[in-house]
Design an enzyme around this catalytic site. Structure first.
Site, mmCIF file in Angstrom:
data_model
loop_
_atom_site.group_PDB
_atom_site.id
_atom_site.type_symbol
_atom_site.label_atom_id
_atom_site.label_comp_id
_atom_site.label_asym_id
_atom_site.label_seq_id
_atom_site.Cartn_x
_atom_site.Cartn_y
_atom_site.Cartn_z
ATOM 1 N N GLU A 212 -0.884 -1.166 -13.692
ATOM 2 C CA GLU A 212 -1.862 -1.717 -12.745
ATOM 3 C C GLU A 212 -3.198 -1.855 -13.488
ATOM 4 O O GLU A 212 -4.096 -1.054 -13.334
ATOM 5 C CB GLU A 212 -1.993 -0.811 -11.521
ATOM 6 C CG GLU A 212 -2.819 -1.431 -10.409
ATOM 7 C CD GLU A 212 -3.078 -0.478 -9.261
ATOM 8 O OE1 GLU A 212 -3.692 -0.915 -8.270
ATOM 9 O OE2 GLU A 212 -2.684 0.700 -9.351
ATOM 10 N N GLY B 250 -3.056 4.830 7.432
ATOM 11 C CA GLY B 250 -4.095 4.888 8.444
ATOM 12 C C GLY B 250 -5.498 4.778 7.892
ATOM 13 O O GLY B 250 -6.462 4.766 8.675
ATOM 14 N N ASP C 107 1.103 4.490 -3.351
ATOM 15 C CA ASP C 107 -0.103 4.492 -4.184
ATOM 16 C C ASP C 107 -0.589 5.934 -4.361
ATOM 17 O O ASP C 107 -1.786 6.206 -4.424
ATOM 18 C CB ASP C 107 -1.196 3.626 -3.570
ATOM 19 C CG ASP C 107 -2.297 3.258 -4.555
ATOM 20 O OD1 ASP C 107 -2.034 3.271 -5.775
ATOM 21 O OD2 ASP C 107 -3.428 2.973 -4.110
ATOM 22 N N LEU D 135 -12.239 4.597 -1.557
ATOM 23 C CA LEU D 135 -10.867 5.087 -1.523
ATOM 24 C C LEU D 135 -10.291 5.101 -2.935
ATOM 25 O O LEU D 135 -10.453 4.133 -3.688
ATOM 26 C CB LEU D 135 -10.002 4.203 -0.627
ATOM 27 C CG LEU D 135 -10.103 4.436 0.881
ATOM 28 C CD1 LEU D 135 -9.340 3.348 1.636
ATOM 29 C CD2 LEU D 135 -9.569 5.799 1.270
#
Length: 383
Positions: free
Chosen positions: A128, A248, A274, A311
């Site tokens: 990634e 969520g 993830d 995040l």
């Protein structure tokens, strides 16, 4: 010859549920699903209710068991990560290296070449980065991001031949359609992500052979009424697969329900965790590229954030994603299980996994009635 008979649980074969039947495993492969009164000789495994389903497949796992792949790109790290997720039903995963130096990338490729030779849950490698867009960096280090060069294409093609399953996440702005085509034709799974691409750029990448998008909606151009962005273009394209984080925190449940209704073609939404190193660990924080990531409690599950609130991956396992799907996304149990097994298997071209059909690997998870993983088997062996 070694034969094991699983009985006492509903069986989900990837298509349908079977009640009052038994699953026969022979030499690590599925032999048959038979009526409970017509059992051959073999070792009996008596389950107490719940569901016996195909083992879960995770295309994006940054860490687990207290270890991040970026910390030490080695076979040992990959096995620790796989072992950290196996108690939650994951039998195959792609250890994922997020944007790092060229040295770390080479080490991860070398590690995956060795790791896939064993049968310890490492199905390939997911890179990634570093070919991502700084404008959509998320928790990645923008200074390490750069365009794809011809030498990178050669390196990835060679790596795919040695590893088997190689997934790369790239921004459409950092790679040309010609490069995508060369990678795709060589069997590399190209996924577009961390990208500020417009619809035209996204369509060009898909037309050149890009197969999916990485963590749909996160770190990408969004849907506008006159500018569909990468997210909208992926949802509109019938054959593009979309990984999604169902915790969520990363995507609102309403948006996820819209996406589920949109993906009705060959390409589907499938769960990815993830996950970072804290899954399967008692730790509450870790270091990512020299920055501290901390766990914060949430309504459904905890979330992982940098000091500025960004995040930084997820703190979720695959069984939790399935429970989220049933609780908040109006999914049937069958569809939630497919999103954790059959769909990622199809996306990654793992043809012998994702279903409980004769001849396929006996990768299994036994879920309780509350959808908690009770036991996991890989190729018929209890983990």
């Amino acid at each position: 010859m070694s034969r094991t008979i699983f009985l006492g649980s509903r069986i989900f074969d990837g298509d349908h549920f079977h009640d009052g039947k038994a699953l026969i495993v022979r030499d690590g492969r599925i032999e048959a699903i038979v009526a409970g009164e017509a059992l051959p000789e073999g070792k009996m495994v008596k389950l107490e209710g719940g569901v016996l389903a195909p083992g879960f497949i995770d295309a994006q796992v940054n860490g687990g068991g207290g270890r991040m792949l970026n910390d030490a790109p080695s076979p040992e790290s990959m096995f620790i990560i796989a072992d950290g997720h196996s108690p939650y039903g994951t039998t195959s995963l792609l250890p994922t290296l997020i944007t790092d130096t060229s040295t770390a990338t080479k080490e991860a490729i070398a590690a995956a070449k060795d790791a896939v030779k064993t049968d310890r849950g490492v199905a390939g490698l997911h890179l990634e980065g570093p070919h991502l867009a700084p404008a959509r960096k998320g928790a990645h280090v923008a200074e390490l991001m750069r365009p794809v060069e011809d030498a990178d294409v050669r390196q990835l093609v060679d790596a795919r031949q040695a590893i088997g399953t190689l997934m790369v996440t790239m921004a459409a702005e950092q790679v040309t359609p010609t490069q995508i085509r060369a990678l795709s034709e060589a069997g590399v799974i190209v996924s577009i992500g961390h990208s500020d691409a417009n619809a035209e750029q996204a369509e060009a990448a898909f037309a050149a052979g890009a197969r999916g998008v990485t963590h749909l909606f996160n770190a990408m151009s969004q849907i506008g009424h006159r500018a569909p962005g990468l997210a909208g273009t992926a949802l509109d394209h019938p054959s593009i697969w979309c990984g999604i984080i169902a915790d969520g925190h990363h995507v609102d449940r309403k948006t996820m329900r819209i996406a589920l209704r949109a993906k009705q073609g060959e390409g589907k939404l499938f769960f990815v965790t993830d996950a970072m190193s804290l899954v399967g660990s008692e730790q509450d924080s870790f270091t990512l590229n020299g920055r501290t990531v901390r766990r914060q409690e949430g309504d459904f599950c905890s979330k992982l954030v940098l000091a500025d609130g960004t995040l930084a991956g997820a703190d979720i396992d695959m069984t939790a994603a399935i429970r989220y799907g049933l609780t908040y996304l109006d999914l049937s149990l069958a569809e939630a299980l497919r999103m954790a097994s059959a769909y990622p298997a199809a996306f990654l071209r793992l043809a012998d996994r994702g279903f409980l059909r004769p001849g396929m690997r006996a990768d299994l998870v036994h879920l309780s009635d509350k959808l908690e993983a009770k036991a996991t088997w890989r190729a018929g062996t209890l983990l």
